[in-house]
Design a protein around this motif. Structure first.
Motif, PDB file in Angstrom:
ATOM      1  N   SER A 124      -9.197 -48.317  15.612  1.00 17.50           N
ATOM      2  CA  SER A 124      -9.425 -49.000  14.331  1.00 17.50           C
ATOM      3  C   SER A 124      -8.549 -48.418  13.218  1.00 17.50           C
ATOM      4  CB  SER A 124     -10.879 -48.883  13.902  1.00 17.50           C
ATOM      5  OG  SER A 124     -11.688 -49.266  14.948  1.00 17.50           O
ATOM      6  N   ASP A 130      -0.366 -51.415  13.223  1.00 10.16           N
ATOM      7  CA  ASP A 130      -0.174 -51.912  14.580  1.00 10.16           C
ATOM      8  C   ASP A 130       0.892 -53.017  14.637  1.00 10.16           C
ATOM      9  OD1 ASP A 130      -0.395 -52.910  17.119  1.00 10.16           O
ATOM     10  OD2 ASP A 130      -2.579 -53.045  17.120  1.00 10.16           O
ATOM     11  N   ALA A 175      -4.806 -63.772  26.913  1.00 11.97           N
ATOM     12  CA  ALA A 175      -5.449 -64.033  25.619  1.00 11.97           C
ATOM     13  C   ALA A 175      -5.585 -62.735  24.836  1.00 11.97           C
ATOM     14  CB  ALA A 175      -6.799 -64.712  25.824  1.00 11.97           C
ATOM     15  N   VAL A 177      -3.441 -60.629  21.571  1.00 13.97           N
ATOM     16  CA  VAL A 177      -3.183 -61.039  20.185  1.00 13.97           C
ATOM     17  C   VAL A 177      -2.337 -62.327  20.147  1.00 13.97           C
ATOM     18  CG1 VAL A 177      -2.207 -60.315  17.985  1.00 13.97           C
ATOM     19  CG2 VAL A 177      -3.330 -58.623  19.453  1.00 13.97           C
ATOM     20  N   ALA A 178      -1.242 -62.353  20.927  1.00 15.35           N
ATOM     21  CA  ALA A 178      -0.363 -63.533  20.922  1.00 15.35           C
ATOM     22  C   ALA A 178      -1.098 -64.758  21.458  1.00 15.35           C
ATOM     23  CB  ALA A 178       0.885 -63.261  21.765  1.00 15.35           C
ATOM     24  N   PHE A 196      -6.708 -68.286  29.934  1.00 18.51           N
ATOM     25  CA  PHE A 196      -7.090 -67.363  30.999  1.00 18.51           C
ATOM     26  C   PHE A 196      -6.586 -65.971  30.692  1.00 18.51           C
ATOM     27  CE2 PHE A 196      -5.577 -65.080  34.736  1.00 18.51           C
ATOM     28  CZ  PHE A 196      -6.802 -64.806  35.317  1.00 18.51           C
ATOM     29  N   VAL A 198      -7.056 -61.700  32.458  1.00 25.53           N
ATOM     30  CA  VAL A 198      -7.731 -60.858  33.453  1.00 25.53           C
ATOM     31  C   VAL A 198      -8.871 -60.060  32.842  1.00 25.53           C
ATOM     32  CG1 VAL A 198      -5.950 -60.554  35.210  1.00 25.53           C
ATOM     33  CG2 VAL A 198      -5.857 -59.161  33.146  1.00 25.53           C
ATOM     34  N   ALA A 233      -4.487 -54.469  30.069  1.00 28.53           N
ATOM     35  CA  ALA A 233      -4.666 -54.966  31.428  1.00 28.53           C
ATOM     36  C   ALA A 233      -4.084 -53.963  32.417  1.00 28.53           C
ATOM     37  CB  ALA A 233      -3.961 -56.302  31.563  1.00 28.53           C
ATOM     38  N   ALA A 262       1.250 -62.972  29.225  1.00 29.83           N
ATOM     39  CA  ALA A 262       0.668 -61.852  29.986  1.00 29.83           C
ATOM     40  C   ALA A 262       1.663 -60.711  30.160  1.00 29.83           C
ATOM     41  CB  ALA A 262       0.177 -62.344  31.341  1.00 29.83           C
ATOM     42  N   LEU A 272       2.789 -65.522  37.005  1.00 26.96           N
ATOM     43  CA  LEU A 272       1.569 -66.342  36.976  1.00 26.96           C
ATOM     44  C   LEU A 272       1.860 -67.798  37.317  1.00 26.96           C
ATOM     45  CD1 LEU A 272      -0.089 -64.947  33.719  1.00 26.96           C
ATOM     46  CD2 LEU A 272      -0.530 -64.296  36.074  1.00 26.96           C
TER      47      LEU A 272
HETATM   48  P1  NAD Z   1      -0.581 -57.397  25.662  1.00 31.10           P
HETATM   49  O1  NAD Z   1       0.468 -57.996  24.803  1.00 31.10           O
HETATM   50  O2  NAD Z   1      -0.361 -56.056  26.262  1.00 31.10           O
HETATM   51  O3  NAD Z   1      -0.930 -58.426  26.836  1.00 31.10           O
HETATM   52  C1  NAD Z   1      -1.258 -59.764  26.540  1.00 31.10           C
HETATM   53  C2  NAD Z   1      -2.457 -60.195  27.313  1.00 31.10           C
HETATM   54  O4  NAD Z   1      -2.081 -60.465  28.669  1.00 31.10           O
HETATM   55  C3  NAD Z   1      -3.592 -59.191  27.388  1.00 31.10           C
HETATM   56  O5  NAD Z   1      -4.756 -59.786  26.868  1.00 31.10           O
HETATM   57  C4  NAD Z   1      -3.714 -58.899  28.872  1.00 31.10           C
HETATM   58  O6  NAD Z   1      -5.044 -58.664  29.276  1.00 31.10           O
HETATM   59  C5  NAD Z   1      -3.174 -60.169  29.485  1.00 31.10           C
HETATM   60  N1  NAD Z   1      -2.766 -60.048  30.887  1.00 31.10           N
HETATM   61  C6  NAD Z   1      -2.125 -59.025  31.506  1.00 31.10           C
HETATM   62  N2  NAD Z   1      -1.939 -59.318  32.811  1.00 31.10           N
HETATM   63  C7  NAD Z   1      -2.453 -60.552  33.018  1.00 31.10           C
HETATM   64  C8  NAD Z   1      -2.556 -61.411  34.145  1.00 31.10           C
HETATM   65  N3  NAD Z   1      -2.113 -61.047  35.337  1.00 31.10           N
HETATM   66  N4  NAD Z   1      -3.146 -62.603  33.975  1.00 31.10           N
HETATM   67  C9  NAD Z   1      -3.617 -62.977  32.772  1.00 31.10           C
HETATM   68  N5  NAD Z   1      -3.552 -62.229  31.673  1.00 31.10           N
HETATM   69  C10 NAD Z   1      -2.986 -61.025  31.792  1.00 31.10           C
HETATM   70  O7  NAD Z   1      -1.958 -57.368  24.884  1.00 31.10           O
HETATM   71  P2  NAD Z   1      -2.216 -57.156  23.337  1.00 31.10           P
HETATM   72  O8  NAD Z   1      -2.345 -58.467  22.719  1.00 31.10           O
HETATM   73  O9  NAD Z   1      -1.236 -56.203  22.792  1.00 31.10           O
HETATM   74  O10 NAD Z   1      -3.645 -56.456  23.370  1.00 31.10           O
HETATM   75  C11 NAD Z   1      -3.924 -55.380  24.260  1.00 31.10           C
HETATM   76  C12 NAD Z   1      -5.329 -54.869  24.050  1.00 31.10           C
HETATM   77  O11 NAD Z   1      -5.411 -54.138  22.847  1.00 31.10           O
HETATM   78  C13 NAD Z   1      -6.382 -55.938  23.945  1.00 31.10           C
HETATM   79  O12 NAD Z   1      -7.542 -55.438  24.534  1.00 31.10           O
HETATM   80  C14 NAD Z   1      -6.608 -56.076  22.479  1.00 31.10           C
HETATM   81  O13 NAD Z   1      -7.851 -56.610  22.156  1.00 31.10           O
HETATM   82  C15 NAD Z   1      -6.495 -54.637  22.085  1.00 31.10           C
HETATM   83  N6  NAD Z   1      -6.167 -54.482  20.691  1.00 31.10           N
HETATM   84  C16 NAD Z   1      -6.891 -53.581  19.955  1.00 31.10           C
HETATM   85  C17 NAD Z   1      -6.612 -53.384  18.628  1.00 31.10           C
HETATM   86  C18 NAD Z   1      -7.396 -52.394  17.824  1.00 31.10           C
HETATM   87  O14 NAD Z   1      -6.933 -51.923  16.842  1.00 31.10           O
HETATM   88  N7  NAD Z   1      -8.573 -52.036  18.205  1.00 31.10           N
HETATM   89  C19 NAD Z   1      -5.592 -54.082  18.030  1.00 31.10           C
HETATM   90  C20 NAD Z   1      -4.862 -54.986  18.805  1.00 31.10           C
HETATM   91  C21 NAD Z   1      -5.156 -55.148  20.140  1.00 31.10           C
END
Ligand code: NAD
Length: 373
Positions: A124, A130, A175, A177-178, A196, A198, A233, A262, A272
């Motif tokens: 947080s 971030d 699903a 941030v993007a 979708f 994981v 993930a 993903a 995928l």
């Molecule tokens: P990312 O860009 O690393 O990945 C994008 C998404 O792709 C993720 O949701 C991931 O689960 C998904 N993914 C990976 N392999 C996959 C597959 N085989 N099939 C389907 N989906 C797949 O992710 P991100 O957007 O940078 O976020 C990463 C994590 O960090 C998330 O849990 C997010 O909620 C968390 N987050 C936390 C904070 C915080 O400050 N607390 C801020 C931003 C993000």
């Protein structure tokens, strides 16, 4: 402190690491001098005059800027010719591609102290810094806009005197941030959306944005593995991947637009959408592959290009946030300012790098040349 911002030199990079808004805050207490290379903000619609008006000093030459700066703010990691100009003990902050070991080693050899913004812990306290989130948010938006531009039909359902037009069916894979921003944007345009991921924990977020969550039934062991400590993930079992593949194939064939986001940090993107799935899709469908820079979620997408294969448009544009350069820079610059506030003393303006701080520990790649991460 002398804080320097060179113009980005990486091909296609349009963003800049500082904006007039953040310059103003940095110079407010007269503790820092902000040096900006002439033209650094041009591709993000920021003129040298706009920087000067709020107190920045414009420097014509990059070598001169590096010579005078104790802290350097960048968007992308330095190219070899830029790196050669960075002085020993300079503090370098940017998207340094931490998984690219050779690049980090080269930075360390230069005797630099470097922070890689991709490595901030997702806690947080680090949210305001971030950059992955701020940029992914913009990328997710732009992916949908690009898809809508290429798609030869409407997004919303329309009832007209000439008859009814069906709403576009959008499938969002990943699903994070993007992906969540892609869902929100597609929803605003009136599409019918499925998504979708994981990580089963995102189901609620997907549904709250008005999309349907596509679920692969998980075993108990898989459920435990799906949520790792950092919330990222992890790689899943072969059996899970087979079941997932079948379900995605079915949902993809029914979709008009697919946005894939993903990623697995430090690893190639998971495949995928296979070629046989693209073959099953309707002619004129669009796939925007946001993972194209790490190999792609679809093997048919090509980096930096939009191609048509089996009648499907595949968009493989790199750096989607760079297509929204002004706002992407605005958010990136705010993230960096918040990070600077952590490493610069508010009273004296001097560096204070607390190596016990979780945010610093996570993002510090090397200090005075010694690799720490
Ligand atoms: P990312 O860009 O690393 O990945 C994008 C998404 O792709 C993720 O949701 C991931 O689960 C998904 N993914 C990976 N392999 C996959 C597959 N085989 N099939 C389907 N989906 C797949 O992710 P991100 O957007 O940078 O976020 C990463 C994590 O960090 C998330 O849990 C997010 O909620 C968390 N987050 C936390 C904070 C915080 O400050 N607390 C801020 C931003 C993000």
């Amino acid at each position: 402190m002398h804080i320097g911002i060179p113009a980005e030199t990486r091909t296609g990079e349009t963003r800049v690491a500082i904006t007039p808004e953040t310059v103003k805050k940095l110079v407010a207490k007269e503790l820092h001098t902000v040096l900006i290379q002439a033209g650094a903000g041009a591709k993000a619609s920021i003129s040298d005059a706009a920087y000067q008006e709020v107190g920045a000093v414009i420097v014509t030459d990059a070598a001169q800027l590096y010579e005078q700066s104790q802290v350097v703010l960048k968007v992308r990691g330095p190219e070899p010719d830029e790196l050669a100009h960075i002085k020993k003990n300079t503090v370098l902050i940017g998207l340094l591609e931490p998984h690219h070991t050779e690049g980090i080693e080269a930075i360390a050899r230069q005797g630099i102290t470097a922070f890689s913004m991709e490595k901030l812990p997702r806690i947080s306290r680090a949210q305001s810094m971030d950059v992955l989130s701020s940029q992914a948010n913009i990328g997710g938006y732009k992916a949908v806009i690009l898809a809508a531009n290429i798609y030869q039909r409407f997004f919303p359902m329309l009832m007209t005197a000439a008859g009814t037009v069906k709403a576009a069916r959008v499938l969002v894979l990943g699903a994070g941030v993007a992906g969540l921003q892609a869902i929100a944007t597609a929803k605003r345009l009136g599409a019918v959306i499925e998504a979708f991921d994981v990580r089963p924990a995102v189901k609620e977020q997907v549904e709250s944005l008005g999309a349907k969550f596509v679920e692969v039934p998980l075993t108990d062991e898989e459920k435990a593995k799906a949520e790792t400590a950092g919330g990222y993930a992890t790689e899943m079992s072969e059996d899970y991947k087979r079941r997932q593949g079948e379900l995605i194939h079915e949902r993809a064939a029914a979709a008009d637009i697919i946005i894939t986001t993903a990623l697995i940090p430090g690893r190639p993107a998971p495949v995928l959408i296979k070629e046989e799935t693209v073959q099953e899709m309707k002619p004129g469908s669009v796939i925007v592959d946001m993972a194209v820079e790490t190999g792609g979620n679809c093997p048919l997408s090509e980096l930096g290009k939009t191609v048509v294969k089996h009648g499907v448009h595949l968009v493989g544009m790199a750096n989607l946030p760079g297509l929204v350069a002004a706002d992407a820079s605005a958010l990136y610059a705010r993230n960096l300012l918040n990070f600077l506030n952590l490493i610069l003393d508010a009273e004296t303006g001097e560096l204070k790098i607390d190596r016990e701080d979780e945010i610093i520990k996570g993002s510090l790649m090397c200090i005075a040349g010694e690799i720490t991460n």
